[in-house]
Design a protein around this motif. Structure first.
Motif, PDB file in Angstrom:
ATOM      1  N   LEU A 198       0.852  -1.184   0.000  1.00 31.27           N
ATOM      2  CA  LEU A 198       0.000   0.000   0.000  1.00 31.27           C
ATOM      3  C   LEU A 198       0.899   1.249   0.000  1.00 31.27           C
ATOM      4  CD1 LEU A 198      -1.447  -2.394   1.768  1.00 31.27           C
ATOM      5  CD2 LEU A 198      -3.205  -0.653   2.131  1.00 31.27           C
ATOM      6  N   TYR A 199       0.788   2.062  -1.096  1.00 30.25           N
ATOM      7  CA  TYR A 199       1.569   3.308  -1.227  1.00 30.25           C
ATOM      8  C   TYR A 199       0.651   4.484  -0.854  1.00 30.25           C
ATOM      9  CZ  TYR A 199       4.820   0.335  -3.813  1.00 30.25           C
ATOM     10  OH  TYR A 199       5.701  -0.664  -4.182  1.00 30.25           O
ATOM     11  N   PHE A 200       0.802   4.998   0.387  1.00 30.49           N
ATOM     12  CA  PHE A 200      -0.098   6.046   0.884  1.00 30.49           C
ATOM     13  C   PHE A 200       0.260   7.397   0.256  1.00 30.49           C
ATOM     14  CE2 PHE A 200      -0.252   2.959   4.510  1.00 30.49           C
ATOM     15  CZ  PHE A 200      -1.578   2.590   4.326  1.00 30.49           C
ATOM     16  N   PRO A 201      -0.734   8.351   0.241  1.00 33.24           N
ATOM     17  CA  PRO A 201      -0.500   9.669  -0.370  1.00 33.24           C
ATOM     18  C   PRO A 201       0.626  10.453   0.294  1.00 33.24           C
ATOM     19  CG  PRO A 201      -2.854   9.264  -0.063  1.00 33.24           C
ATOM     20  CD  PRO A 201      -2.157   8.165   0.637  1.00 33.24           C
ATOM     21  N   ASP A 202       0.897  10.214   1.605  1.00 31.69           N
ATOM     22  CA  ASP A 202       1.941  10.974   2.295  1.00 31.69           C
ATOM     23  C   ASP A 202       3.330  10.397   2.054  1.00 31.69           C
ATOM     24  OD1 ASP A 202       1.844   8.629   3.667  1.00 31.69           O
ATOM     25  OD2 ASP A 202       1.354   9.505   5.637  1.00 31.69           O
ATOM     26  N   GLY A 203       3.442   9.344   1.175  1.00 38.38           N
ATOM     27  CA  GLY A 203       4.743   8.775   0.841  1.00 38.38           C
ATOM     28  C   GLY A 203       5.129   7.582   1.675  1.00 38.38           C
ATOM     29  N   THR A 204       4.325   7.266   2.729  1.00 40.91           N
ATOM     30  CA  THR A 204       4.643   6.083   3.546  1.00 40.91           C
ATOM     31  C   THR A 204       4.214   4.815   2.808  1.00 40.91           C
ATOM     32  OG1 THR A 204       2.536   6.249   4.711  1.00 40.91           O
ATOM     33  CG2 THR A 204       4.439   7.416   5.687  1.00 40.91           C
ATOM     34  N   LEU A 214      -5.718 -17.949  -0.604  1.00 44.31           N
ATOM     35  CA  LEU A 214      -5.174 -16.686  -0.076  1.00 44.31           C
ATOM     36  C   LEU A 214      -6.377 -15.816   0.266  1.00 44.31           C
ATOM     37  CD1 LEU A 214      -2.369 -16.143  -2.737  1.00 44.31           C
ATOM     38  CD2 LEU A 214      -2.031 -16.824  -0.352  1.00 44.31           C
ATOM     39  N   PRO A 215      -6.543 -15.347   1.537  1.00 47.95           N
ATOM     40  CA  PRO A 215      -7.804 -14.725   1.955  1.00 47.95           C
ATOM     41  C   PRO A 215      -7.997 -13.327   1.356  1.00 47.95           C
ATOM     42  CG  PRO A 215      -6.191 -14.573   3.714  1.00 47.95           C
ATOM     43  CD  PRO A 215      -5.559 -15.418   2.652  1.00 47.95           C
ATOM     44  N   GLU A 216      -9.257 -12.879   1.337  1.00 42.76           N
ATOM     45  CA  GLU A 216      -9.596 -11.528   0.886  1.00 42.76           C
ATOM     46  C   GLU A 216      -8.949 -10.492   1.838  1.00 42.76           C
ATOM     47  OE1 GLU A 216     -13.509  -9.328   1.794  1.00 42.76           O
ATOM     48  OE2 GLU A 216     -13.856 -10.262  -0.189  1.00 42.76           O
ATOM     49  N   TYR A 217      -8.523  -9.324   1.256  1.00 42.67           N
ATOM     50  CA  TYR A 217      -7.930  -8.244   2.087  1.00 42.67           C
ATOM     51  C   TYR A 217      -8.627  -6.928   1.752  1.00 42.67           C
ATOM     52  CZ  TYR A 217      -4.630  -4.929   4.038  1.00 42.67           C
ATOM     53  OH  TYR A 217      -4.063  -3.897   4.752  1.00 42.67           O
ATOM     54  N   LYS A 218      -9.225  -6.292   2.776  1.00 34.33           N
ATOM     55  CA  LYS A 218      -9.896  -5.008   2.573  1.00 34.33           C
ATOM     56  C   LYS A 218      -8.852  -3.899   2.714  1.00 34.33           C
ATOM     57  CE  LYS A 218     -14.551  -6.367   3.853  1.00 34.33           C
ATOM     58  NZ  LYS A 218     -15.034  -6.282   2.462  1.00 34.33           N
ATOM     59  N   VAL A 219      -8.714  -3.097   1.670  1.00 36.89           N
ATOM     60  CA  VAL A 219      -7.656  -2.075   1.602  1.00 36.89           C
ATOM     61  C   VAL A 219      -7.961  -0.921   2.566  1.00 36.89           C
ATOM     62  CG1 VAL A 219      -6.537  -0.414   0.057  1.00 36.89           C
ATOM     63  CG2 VAL A 219      -7.114  -2.726  -0.771  1.00 36.89           C
ATOM     64  N   ASP A 220      -6.911  -0.404   3.209  1.00 32.46           N
ATOM     65  CA  ASP A 220      -7.045   0.721   4.146  1.00 32.46           C
ATOM     66  C   ASP A 220      -7.558   1.959   3.407  1.00 32.46           C
ATOM     67  OD1 ASP A 220      -5.635  -1.250   5.374  1.00 32.46           O
ATOM     68  OD2 ASP A 220      -4.071   0.054   6.210  1.00 32.46           O
ATOM     69  N   GLN A 221      -8.500   2.708   4.021  1.00 32.46           N
ATOM     70  CA  GLN A 221      -9.080   3.897   3.418  1.00 32.46           C
ATOM     71  C   GLN A 221      -8.337   5.164   3.917  1.00 32.46           C
ATOM     72  OE1 GLN A 221     -11.623   3.726   1.070  1.00 32.46           O
ATOM     73  NE2 GLN A 221     -11.069   1.539   1.292  1.00 32.46           N
ATOM     74  N   VAL A 222      -8.198   6.177   2.988  1.00 36.00           N
ATOM     75  CA  VAL A 222      -7.588   7.478   3.315  1.00 36.00           C
ATOM     76  C   VAL A 222      -8.565   8.560   2.868  1.00 36.00           C
ATOM     77  CG1 VAL A 222      -5.652   9.038   2.911  1.00 36.00           C
ATOM     78  CG2 VAL A 222      -5.250   6.559   3.046  1.00 36.00           C
ATOM     79  N   GLU A 223      -8.900   9.525   3.738  1.00 33.48           N
ATOM     80  CA  GLU A 223      -9.911  10.538   3.442  1.00 33.48           C
ATOM     81  C   GLU A 223      -9.544  11.334   2.189  1.00 33.48           C
ATOM     82  OE1 GLU A 223     -12.266  14.169   5.764  1.00 33.48           O
ATOM     83  OE2 GLU A 223     -10.522  13.211   6.676  1.00 33.48           O
ATOM     84  N   ASN A 224     -10.590  11.561   1.303  1.00 36.48           N
ATOM     85  CA  ASN A 224     -10.481  12.326   0.047  1.00 36.48           C
ATOM     86  C   ASN A 224      -9.588  11.641  -1.005  1.00 36.48           C
ATOM     87  OD1 ASN A 224     -12.202  14.418   0.841  1.00 36.48           O
ATOM     88  ND2 ASN A 224     -10.526  15.459   1.929  1.00 36.48           N
ATOM     89  N   TYR A 225      -9.246  10.402  -0.731  1.00 38.75           N
ATOM     90  CA  TYR A 225      -8.466   9.643  -1.729  1.00 38.75           C
ATOM     91  C   TYR A 225      -9.164   8.319  -2.017  1.00 38.75           C
ATOM     92  CZ  TYR A 225      -4.538  12.852  -1.690  1.00 38.75           C
ATOM     93  OH  TYR A 225      -3.748  13.966  -1.837  1.00 38.75           O
TER      94      TYR A 225
END
Length: 561
Positions: A192-198, A233-244
Motif C-alpha cells: 500500500l503506497y499512501f499519499p503521504d509517501g509512507t 489466499l484470503p480476501e484483504y480489505k484495503v485501508d481507506q484514506v480521506e479524500n483519496y
C-alpha cells in the motif's frame, strides 16, 4: 484281412461229351470227352496296400474230366512299422522385474519309447518308456541390486514322469522404494503506497505438501496427491484514506494450486477523487425530395454522441473520455417513389459519422422512367435419329440472337439496340453409328444463320440394315474305285457343282437364298476298263441325274474275277 475273405478269382476248364438215353430201356451211353485234359493257368497273388503274403503265385496245373474242384487259399498279414516316440517335460522359470519379464531359464528331460503301428488299420501299440521318472535340477534365482528377492527364489530338485505336464515357475522381483516429502509455497505480497509517501506491506501464503516415492532401481518417481486442505489466499480489505480513492478497495480471495505456486505482488495506489459528467454532440442529415409537382419533402436524421468528462476535485483539471461510438451511423433511407418517375437516387446510403462531422444535406430530383427489355430470336435445328429399335434420339442445336429495346413509358416510343452477334453457326453433326445399320446420311452439315434467317428446321435420319453377300456351293461327288487284279486301285472322280447367292441381313441374321445356277446335272456314264482274262463286277457305271437337293457323295467299287 487274415481270416476274412476279400476276393475270389475263379478259373475253370470245361469238358463236354454226348449223353444218349435209350427211352425204352433207360440205358445211358456216354460219348468221348471233347478234350482229354485242360490247364489251370498260373495265378499271381494280387497286391494289397500295407499287407504281405508268403504265397506269391499259384502254379499252372493240368486237369482232366476226373479232376475234382479245388480251392487255393492265399492268406495276407498286415505290415507293421516301429515308431520311436519322444516326450519332453519342461520346467520354465520366468524372471520378472516389476511385472516385466526380463529373463527365462528352461530345464528339460526327454523320455523315449518304441511303438508298433499296424499300417493296415493305423492302430498303434504303445511300448514302455525308457525310464519311469527323471530329475529336474534345482535352481536358484539371481540377485538384483535395489530389488527385493521373491520368496520362491530357490526352486528344489524335482522328479517328473512322461505323464507330467510342463511346469512353470514365476519369480517376481520388486524394486526398493525411498519416500520423501515435497513442498511448494504460494506467496502474495500486498503493498500500500499512501499519499503521504509512507508504505505498508501485507504478506499472505499457502504451503502445499505431498509424498514422493522414488524407485531406487530405475530412479522413476511416483508422486502422491497434494495436501489441499488449505488452498486459499484470503480476501484483504484495503485501508481507506480521506479524500483519496485506492486503486482497488478489496484484494479478492484467490484459490491457488501447486501448479500456480510462486510469488505475486499487488500494488495499491491512492488517487484524488474525481467528479464525472456526460457531454453530448448531435450530427444532422437533411434529405430534401424535390417532387415533380414542385413541392419539397424534408426528412431529418440525427446521431447523438456522448462522452464522459472527469473533473479532479482538488485541481479542477478535466479529463475527457472517448466518445461513445456504439451508434455512429445515419441509417439508409429508401427514397419515396412517384409513379412513372425515377428519383436521382433510389436509396440514400447509410453513412458513418463522427462527432466532428458537420450537418449534411442530400437533394433528390425526379425524372421520367424508361423500361428496358431484351428481345431474343432463336435459330433452332432438331436432328431426329430414328433408331432401328423404334426409339428416336433428338439432338437440338440452336443459336440465340439478343438486343436491347428501350421503351419510354410516357410516350411508348421504342429504341432498338444492335444484335449481340451478326451471324452464328449451327455446327456440323456426325450422325451416331449403329452396328450393322447404315444411316440415311452420315453428317448434318454446318449451317450459317442470322437474325433475319432465324427459324426452325428438322432433319430426319433413318437407318437401314446392312447386307452381306456370299456364294453357297453344293457338290454331287461319285468316286469309282477299280480294284485291279495286280492289287492296285484306280480312282475315277465325277462331280457336279451347284452354286447360289445368299444375302444375310447383318442386323437380324435373316438370310435370303437365290436360285441355284443349274436345276440339275448329270454324273456321266462310265465304261469300266477291261483287263485281259478278267471279268469286272460290272462293265458300265450308269449315268446319274443329280439336283441340289439330292447332292451327296457316292462310291462305286469295281472288282475283277
Amino acid at each position: 484281412m487274415k481270416g476274412v475273405k476279400v476276393d475270389v478269382f475263379t478259373q475253370k476248364v470245361e469238358f463236354k461229351r454226348t449223353k444218349t438215353t435209350n427211352l425204352a430201356t433207360g440205358e445211358v451211353t456216354y460219348g468221348a470227352w471233347n478234350q482229354a485234359e485242360g490247364l489251370w493257368i498260373a495265378f499271381d497273388a494280387p497286391v494289397y496296400d500295407n499287407y504281405e503274403t508268403d504265397t506269391i503265385k499259384v502254379n499252372n496245373k493240368t486237369v482232366t474230366p476226373d479232376t475234382a474242384n479245388e480251392t487255393a487259399r492265399i492268406d495276407y498279414t498286415a505290415k507293421r512299422e516301429n515308431l520311436t516316440e519322444e516326450k519332453v517335460v519342461k520346467r520354465v522359470i520366468n524372471i520378472y522385474k516389476d511385472g516385466q519379464k526380463v529373463d527365462q531359464h528352461v530345464q528339460s528331460v526327454t523320455f523315449k519309447r518304441t511303438n508298433i503301428k499296424n499300417l493296415a488299420t493305423g492302430e498303434i501299440t504303445y511300448g514302455e518308456w525308457d525310464e519311469p521318472s527323471k530329475m529336474l535340477d534345482d535352481y536358484r534365482g539371481p540377485e538384483f541390486e535395489n530389488y527385493d528377492s521373491p520368496s520362491n527364489r530357490y526352486v528344489p530338485r524335482t522328479a517328473v514322469s512322461a505323464t507330467t505336464e510342463d511346469l512353470e515357475v514365476n519369480m517376481y522381483y520388486t524394486a526398493k522404494v525411498a519416500t520423501s516429502i515435497e513442498q511448494k509455497t504460494v506467496v502474495r505480497t500486498i503493498q500500500l503506497y499512501f499519499p503521504d509517501g509512507t508504505f505498508k506491506k501485507v504478506t499472505q501464503q499457502v504451503t502445499f505438501k505431498r509424498e514422493v516415492k522414488t524407485n531406487l532401481a530405475t530412479g522413476e518417481k511416483e508422486y502422491g496427491a497434494w495436501d489441499m486442505d488449505k488452498n486459499t489466499l484470503p480476501e484483504y480489505k484495503v485501508d481507506q484514506v480521506e479524500n483519496y480513492e485506492p486503486s482497488q478497495s478489496v484484494v479478492e480471495a484467490v484459490v491457488v494450486t501447486p501448479e500456480t505456486a510462486g510469488n505475486w505482488t499487488v500494488d495499491i495506489y491512492y488517487n484524488a477523487k474525481i467528479a464525472t459528467e456526460v457531454e453530448q454532440k448531435i450530427v444532422l442529415r437533411r434529405i430534401l425530395m424535390h417532387f415533380p409537382d414542385g413541392t419539397v419533402k424534408e426528412v431529418t436524421q440525427q446521431v447523438t454522441f456522448k462522452r464522459e468528462v472527469k473533473t479532479n476535485l482538488a485541481t479542477g483539471e478535466k479529463e475527457y473520455g472517448a466518445w461513445d461510438m456504439d451508434k455512429n451511423t445515419l441509417p439508409e433511407y429508401k427514397v419515396d417513389q412517384v409513379e412513372n418517375y425515377e428519383p436521382s437516387q433510389s436509396v440514400v446510403e447509410a453513412v458513418v459519422v463522427t462527432p466532428e462531422t458537420e450537418t449534411l444535406t442530400v437533394d433528390i430530383y425526379y425524372n421520367a422512367k424508361t423500361a428496358t427489355e431484351v428481345e431474343e430470336k432463336v435459330a433452332l435445328r432438331q436432328i431426329l435419329l430414328h433408331l432401328p429399335d423404334g426409339t428416336v434420339k433428338e439432338v437440338t442445336q440452336q443459336v440465340t440472337f439478343k438486343r436491347e429495346v428501350k421503351t419510354n413509358l410516357a410516350t411508348g416510343e421504342k429504341e432498338y439496340g444492335a444484335w449481340d452477334i451478326e451471324e452464328g453457326t449451327l455446327p456440323e453433326y456426325q450422325v451416331d453409328q449403329v452396328e450393322n445399320y447404315e444411316p440415311s446420311q452420315s453428317v448434318a452439315e454446318a449451317m450459317v444463320v442470322t437474325p433475319e434467317t432465324a427459324g426452325n428446321w428438322t432433319v430426319d435420319i433413318y437407318y437401314n440394315a446392312k447386307t452381306a453377300t456370299e456364294v453357297e456351293e453344293k457338290v454331287a461327288l461319285r468316286q469309282i474305285l477299280l480294284h485291279l487284279p495286280d492289287g492296285t486301285v484306280k480312282e475315277v472322280t465325277q462331280q457336279v457343282m451347284f452354286k447360289r447367292e445368299i444375302k444375310t441381313n447383318l442386323a437380324t441374321g435373316e438370310k435370303e437364298y437365290g436360285a441355284w445356277d443349274i436345276e440339275e446335272g448329270t454324273l456321266p456314264e462310265y465304261q469300266v476298263e477291261q483287263v485281259e482274262n478278267y471279268e469286272p463286277s460290272q462293265s458300265v457305271v450308269e449315268a446319274m441325274k443329280v439336283t441340289p437337293e439330292t447332292a451327296g457323295n457316292w462310291t462305286v467299287d469295281i472288282y475283277y474275277n
